[in-house]
Enzyme design. Structure first.
Site, PDB file in Angstrom:
ATOM      1  N   ARG A  93       0.807  -1.222   0.000  1.00 12.53           N
ATOM      2  CA  ARG A  93       0.000   0.000   0.000  1.00 12.53           C
ATOM      3  C   ARG A  93       0.842   1.274   0.000  1.00 12.53           C
ATOM      4  O   ARG A  93       0.364   2.331  -0.368  1.00 12.53           O
ATOM      5  CB  ARG A  93      -0.973  -0.015   1.198  1.00 12.53           C
ATOM      6  CG  ARG A  93      -2.132  -0.980   0.973  1.00 12.53           C
ATOM      7  CD  ARG A  93      -3.021  -1.121   2.176  1.00 12.53           C
ATOM      8  NE  ARG A  93      -2.407  -1.923   3.223  1.00 12.53           N
ATOM      9  CZ  ARG A  93      -3.016  -2.246   4.355  1.00 12.53           C
ATOM     10  NH1 ARG A  93      -4.231  -1.818   4.596  1.00 12.53           N
ATOM     11  NH2 ARG A  93      -2.416  -2.994   5.253  1.00 12.53           N
ATOM     12  N   GLN A  94       2.121   1.155   0.418  1.00  9.58           N
ATOM     13  CA  GLN A  94       2.992   2.347   0.379  1.00  9.58           C
ATOM     14  C   GLN A  94       3.760   2.298  -0.954  1.00  9.58           C
ATOM     15  O   GLN A  94       4.948   2.021  -1.011  1.00  9.58           O
ATOM     16  CB  GLN A  94       3.961   2.315   1.577  1.00  9.58           C
ATOM     17  CG  GLN A  94       4.852   3.552   1.704  1.00  9.58           C
ATOM     18  CD  GLN A  94       4.096   4.815   2.113  1.00  9.58           C
ATOM     19  OE1 GLN A  94       3.141   4.762   2.865  1.00  9.58           O
ATOM     20  NE2 GLN A  94       4.547   5.958   1.593  1.00  9.58           N
ATOM     21  N   HIS A 126      -1.991  -5.053  -4.383  1.00  7.59           N
ATOM     22  CA  HIS A 126      -2.865  -3.900  -4.161  1.00  7.59           C
ATOM     23  C   HIS A 126      -2.993  -3.082  -5.456  1.00  7.59           C
ATOM     24  O   HIS A 126      -4.083  -2.696  -5.855  1.00  7.59           O
ATOM     25  CB  HIS A 126      -2.292  -3.063  -3.026  1.00  7.59           C
ATOM     26  CG  HIS A 126      -3.143  -1.910  -2.641  1.00  7.59           C
ATOM     27  ND1 HIS A 126      -4.437  -2.060  -2.202  1.00  7.59           N
ATOM     28  CD2 HIS A 126      -2.899  -0.570  -2.663  1.00  7.59           C
ATOM     29  CE1 HIS A 126      -4.948  -0.875  -1.954  1.00  7.59           C
ATOM     30  NE2 HIS A 126      -4.042   0.038  -2.236  1.00  7.59           N
ATOM     31  N   LYS A 186     -19.685   6.263  -0.631  1.00 10.87           N
ATOM     32  CA  LYS A 186     -19.796   6.791   0.721  1.00 10.87           C
ATOM     33  C   LYS A 186     -20.340   8.219   0.650  1.00 10.87           C
ATOM     34  O   LYS A 186     -19.813   9.046  -0.084  1.00 10.87           O
ATOM     35  CB  LYS A 186     -18.390   6.810   1.346  1.00 10.87           C
ATOM     36  CG  LYS A 186     -18.377   6.652   2.840  1.00 10.87           C
ATOM     37  CD  LYS A 186     -16.990   6.859   3.378  1.00 10.87           C
ATOM     38  CE  LYS A 186     -16.183   5.598   3.444  1.00 10.87           C
ATOM     39  NZ  LYS A 186     -14.842   5.790   4.011  1.00 10.87           N
ATOM     40  N   ARG A 188     -21.167  11.495   3.036  1.00 18.02           N
ATOM     41  CA  ARG A 188     -21.039  12.043   4.394  1.00 18.02           C
ATOM     42  C   ARG A 188     -22.339  12.744   4.769  1.00 18.02           C
ATOM     43  O   ARG A 188     -22.796  13.654   4.068  1.00 18.02           O
ATOM     44  CB  ARG A 188     -19.835  12.996   4.462  1.00 18.02           C
ATOM     45  CG  ARG A 188     -19.609  13.551   5.843  1.00 18.02           C
ATOM     46  CD  ARG A 188     -18.164  13.924   6.130  1.00 18.02           C
ATOM     47  NE  ARG A 188     -17.233  12.814   6.175  1.00 18.02           N
ATOM     48  CZ  ARG A 188     -17.114  11.963   7.193  1.00 18.02           C
ATOM     49  NH1 ARG A 188     -17.893  12.057   8.245  1.00 18.02           N
ATOM     50  NH2 ARG A 188     -16.225  11.000   7.144  1.00 18.02           N
ATOM     51  N   ASP A 212     -12.906  -7.472  -1.967  1.00 16.85           N
ATOM     52  CA  ASP A 212     -11.836  -6.474  -1.854  1.00 16.85           C
ATOM     53  C   ASP A 212     -10.497  -7.189  -1.979  1.00 16.85           C
ATOM     54  O   ASP A 212     -10.439  -8.412  -1.892  1.00 16.85           O
ATOM     55  CB  ASP A 212     -11.940  -5.760  -0.496  1.00 16.85           C
ATOM     56  CG  ASP A 212     -11.344  -4.350  -0.528  1.00 16.85           C
ATOM     57  OD1 ASP A 212     -10.705  -3.986  -1.531  1.00 16.85           O
ATOM     58  OD2 ASP A 212     -11.526  -3.623   0.476  1.00 16.85           O
ATOM     59  N   THR A 220     -13.867  -1.443   6.944  1.00 18.73           N
ATOM     60  CA  THR A 220     -14.542  -1.170   5.657  1.00 18.73           C
ATOM     61  C   THR A 220     -15.723  -2.113   5.485  1.00 18.73           C
ATOM     62  O   THR A 220     -16.849  -1.699   5.176  1.00 18.73           O
ATOM     63  CB  THR A 220     -13.534  -1.387   4.492  1.00 18.73           C
ATOM     64  OG1 THR A 220     -12.383  -0.579   4.727  1.00 18.73           O
ATOM     65  CG2 THR A 220     -14.151  -1.049   3.151  1.00 18.73           C
TER      66      THR A 220
HETATM   67  C1  R5P Z   1      -7.605  -0.238   0.812  1.00 23.16           C
HETATM   68  O1  R5P Z   1      -7.217   0.449  -0.093  1.00 23.16           O
HETATM   69  C2  R5P Z   1      -7.751  -1.712   0.709  1.00 23.16           C
HETATM   70  O2  R5P Z   1      -8.135  -2.084  -0.592  1.00 23.16           O
HETATM   71  C3  R5P Z   1      -8.750  -2.244   1.708  1.00 23.16           C
HETATM   72  O3  R5P Z   1     -10.044  -1.728   1.406  1.00 23.16           O
HETATM   73  C4  R5P Z   1      -8.408  -1.836   3.105  1.00 23.16           C
HETATM   74  O4  R5P Z   1      -7.052  -2.086   3.362  1.00 23.16           O
HETATM   75  C5  R5P Z   1      -9.267  -2.583   4.118  1.00 23.16           C
HETATM   76  O5  R5P Z   1      -8.876  -2.185   5.400  1.00 23.16           O
HETATM   77  P1  R5P Z   1      -9.796  -2.392   6.685  1.00 23.16           P
HETATM   78  O6  R5P Z   1     -10.191  -3.830   6.727  1.00 23.16           O
HETATM   79  O7  R5P Z   1      -8.904  -1.987   7.819  1.00 23.16           O
HETATM   80  O8  R5P Z   1     -10.965  -1.493   6.544  1.00 23.16           O
END
Ligand code: R5P
Length: 288
Positions: A93-94, A126, A186, A188, A212, A220
């Site tokens: 992710r980084q 990712h 989403k 707000r 995902d 999430t």
């Molecule tokens: C984010 O970009 C990833 O695709 C996942 O949606 C995220 O890492 C899920 O994280 P968590 O389970 O902490 O919400």
């Protein structure tokens, strides 16, 4: 060239399944962590002139070091080709500088693996751009078709991505099953309230599978599931390739509105229903 599967400590079961699928032997290895935290790796089976296929996820840090050491050991022992299969690529992710001064950790990890490995196999990274950080060649494979198959058996009638970024993955799962797909949006409502809902489809009475790339805290999925149930979804299934599952995420998911949790075996654990990625990885290796 003979293929020998070299298992790291992160994925011993997946390495066994992969070897079975490839009809290849599994190397004997001695991998340990010394009391001071340093990692030791030795390949006991002869890999000289062979294609050594190392199977090792690279999170947490010790697993990354072990992957590097196994590649170095294979090189030192005279392997002709070294492939690093990374079921779950830590630091994915980084993958860029989000704030000035940051390291691009995904690039560092990919370069480190490339010190000795010639070829890299990544399972649902990712972002696919990570492949470009690796100095050798790279094949990207996906557990999504096998996950989709299992979701179909569980009765999924609709696939949702938790956000727009995950839409391609959800689309692949939906196309595999021949069911509709959508992504969640989403909105707000106030400083403390958000609402998540399927952008186009009506979830009322549906068995919805949210797909995902990974589940970490589960936040999430839990937020999405609560909202989908309020909107009339009959069941909500959570599926991902990488079940990172921090802080007892699976029990919390099950208590938070998710009816079942599915993950590939890129990270070995007992909480979720695991779908093996061995077949996907073997196909990628054979076509590389
Ligand atoms: C984010 O970009 C990833 O695709 C996942 O949606 C995220 O890492 C899920 O994280 P968590 O389970 O902490 O919400």
């Amino acid at each position: 060239m003979d293929v020998i599967v070299v298992p790291g400590r992160a994925n011993p079961q997946l390495a066994e399944s992969l070897a079975k699928t490839l009809e290849a032997p599994v190397a004997q290895v001695d991998t340990r962590t010394f009391p001071d935290g340093e990692v030791y790796a030795r390949i006991l089976t002869r890999v000289a002139d062979a294609h050594a296929v190392i199977v090792q996820s690279t999170n947490p840090n010790d697993n990354l070091v072990e992957a590097m050491l196994l590649a170095e050991a294979a090189r030192e022992a005279g392997a002709k080709k070294i492939t690093m299969v990374v079921p779950y690529f830590g630091y994915a992710r980084q993958d860029r500088v989000f704030q000035d001064g940051e390291a691009i950790s995904a690039r560092t990890a990919a370069r480190a693996l490339g010190l000795d490995a010639d070829h890299l196999v990544l399972l649902d990274p990712h972002k696919e751009d990570i492949a470009e950080f690796f100095p050798g060649t790279c094949t990207i494979v996906s557990a999504v078709p096998d996950l989709a198959e299992t979701l179909g058996e569980a009765g999924a009638t609709m696939i949702l991505a938790p956000d727009k970024g995950a839409r391609d993955r959800a689309a692949r799962a939906a196309n595999h099953l021949g069911v509709p797909f959508d992504h969640m949006e989403k909105t707000r409502l106030s400083a403390t309230q958000v609402r998540m809902e399927a952008k186009e489809l009506d979830v009322d009475g549906q068995i919805v599978a949210i797909v995902d790339d990974m589940i970490a805290s589960g936040g999430t999925m839990i937020t999405a599931a609560r909202q989908l149930k309020e909107q009339g979804a009959k069941r909500v299934l959570a599926a991902c390739t990488h079940g990172v599952f921090t802080n007892d995420a699976v029990p919390r998911l099950l208590a938070g509105g998710i009816d079942a949790v599915y993950a590939s075996d890129s990270i070995e654990g007992e909480d979720a229903i695991l779908v093996s990625a061995a077949h996907a990885i073997a196909s990628g290796l054979q076509s590389a």
